[in-house]
Design an enzyme around this catalytic site. Structure first.
Site, short mmCIF file in Angstrom:
data_model
loop_
_atom_site.label_atom_id
_atom_site.label_comp_id
_atom_site.label_asym_id
_atom_site.label_seq_id
_atom_site.Cartn_x
_atom_site.Cartn_y
_atom_site.Cartn_z
N ASN A 91 0.81 -1.23 0.00
CA ASN A 91 0.00 0.00 0.00
C ASN A 91 0.84 1.28 0.00
O ASN A 91 0.53 2.24 0.70
CB ASN A 91 -0.94 0.02 1.22
CG ASN A 91 -1.95 -1.09 1.17
OD1 ASN A 91 -2.79 -1.15 0.29
ND2 ASN A 91 -1.85 -2.02 2.11
N LYS A 179 0.85 -12.02 -2.31
CA LYS A 179 0.20 -10.85 -2.89
C LYS A 179 -0.69 -11.33 -4.02
O LYS A 179 -0.23 -11.85 -5.02
CB LYS A 179 1.25 -9.87 -3.43
CG LYS A 179 2.08 -9.18 -2.37
CD LYS A 179 3.01 -8.22 -3.04
CE LYS A 179 3.98 -7.60 -2.07
NZ LYS A 179 3.42 -6.85 -1.03
N ASP A 196 -13.57 -16.05 -4.52
CA ASP A 196 -12.95 -15.33 -3.41
C ASP A 196 -11.44 -15.34 -3.61
O ASP A 196 -10.92 -15.88 -4.59
CB ASP A 196 -13.34 -15.96 -2.06
CG ASP A 196 -12.92 -17.42 -1.94
OD1 ASP A 196 -12.02 -17.86 -2.69
OD2 ASP A 196 -13.50 -18.13 -1.09
#
Length: 263
Positions: A91, A179, A196
Site C-alpha cells: 500500500n 500478494k 474469493d
C-alpha cells in the site's frame, strides 16, 4: 454402563475414519473452477507483454527474475531482507518503500537490533513508507516467531525448499501472505465473479504457466497500485455494476480494453 462403553468405542472407531486434513501441496493442486476457460497460456503471455511495455519490470524486482542468464556480480540479498522489503512495499509506492527500507537498515544494522528495538522506534524508522504501526508489528512478529522456531534470524533455508514448501513456511507468520491479483483477475474475467481470494489464487496457480508467474505477479501488483480502475473495491453491488459498465467503455487502461474483448 455397558451401553455407554460401547457407544464410546463406536465413536472412537468412527473418529478414526474421519478424513484427515489435506496437505498444502494437495490444496494447491485443486481446481476450484474446472469449467472456467481462462486464462489460457496465450492470454497470460499477452497480458504480461502488455504490462511489460506499459510499466517495465521494477528494478528492485527484476533482479529476482529466474530467467536471468548472466551472473549478478552484486552481493545476493538475503531472503529475510527481501521479505521485509515486501512487507514495506504494501500500500505504498516503490520509492517510499525503498526509503523506508534504507531508513530501517541505517538505524538498525542487524535484524537482531530490529528484534530488540522498541516498536515505537521501529515505527519511526519506517514511517515514510506509510502504515508504520501495522508494518512494524508485522516485522516484529516475523522476527519473534522466526527466532522462536529456528533459533536465529535467518530465512536462507527457504532457498532449498520447493515453492509449495516455501508458501507453507511463510504462512505461519502472521501478516505474511501471497500478494494476490484478486481484483484485477475478476475484472478481466480470469476467474468467475463469485470467486474469493483463496479460490482465485488456486485457480490462477494452476492456469498461469510457471515461466510467466513471476512476471505477472510483479506486473499486476505494480499495475494495481497505479491503476485505480482495475482494483476498485468501493460501493454496493449496483454501484459496482455501474462501475464495470463504465470500465467497459474506458480506453485509458489496456487491461480494460482486454476485458472488452472477453465480453
Amino acid at each position: 454402563m455397558e451401553k455407554k462403553r460401547k457407544r464410546n468405542q463406536k465413536a472412537e472407531r468412527d473418529g478414526d475414519r474421519k478424513p484427515k486434513s489435506v496437505p498444502v501441496a494437495e490444496n494447491l493442486k485443486q481446481q476450484p473452477f474446472p469449467s472456467h476457460s481462462g486464462p489460457t497460456p496465450q492470454e497470460c503471455l499477452d497480458i504480461r507483454d502488455t504490462l511489460l511495455s506499459l510499466h517495465g519490470l521494477p528494478p528492485e524486482l527484476a533482479k529476482y527474475r529466474k530467467s536471468q542468464s548472466t551472473v549478478n556480480s552484486e552481493p545476493t540479498e538475503t531472503v529475510l531482507d527481501g521479505l521485509v522489503r515486501t512487507i514495506l512495499s504494501q500500500n505504498t509506492t516503490e520509492t517510499n518503500s525503498q526509503k523506508a527500507f534504507v531508513s530501517l537498515k541505517s538505524l538498525f544494522p542487524t535484524w537482531e537490533h530490529v528484534h530488540d528495538a522498541e516498536t515505537k522506534d521501529l515505527e519511526n524508522a519506517i514511517r515514510c513508507g506509510g502504515l508504520a504501526p501495522t508494518k512494524a508489528s508485522c516485522i516484529k512478529n516475523l522476527l519473534r516467531c522466526l527466532l522462536e522456531r529456528k533459533g536465529k534470524l535467518c530465512l536462507e533455508y527457504l532457498r532449498d525448499l520447493s515453492v509449495d514448501q516455501v508458501k507453507a513456511e511463510l504462512s505461519v507468520f502472521k501478516g505474511i501472505g501471497a500478494k494476490t491479483i484478486f481484483e484485477i483477475a475478476k475484472t478481466i474475467g480470469w476467474v468467475p465473479a463469485a470467486a474469493d481470494r483463496n479460490k482465485t489464487y488456486l485457480h490462477l496457480n494452476q492456469r498461469i504457466p510457471d515461466e510467466l508467474k513471476f512476471d505477472l505477479n510483479c506486473l499486476l501488483y505494480t499495475h494495481g497500485k497505479l491503476c485505480s480502475k482495475c482494483s476498485s473495491k468501493k460501493g454496493n453491488k449496483q454501484q459496482k455494476k455501474k462501475e464495470q459498465q463504465k470500465k467497459s467503455n474506458d480506453d485509458s487502461c489496456p487491461l480494460l480494453n482486454y476485458y472488452k474483448e472477453l465480453v
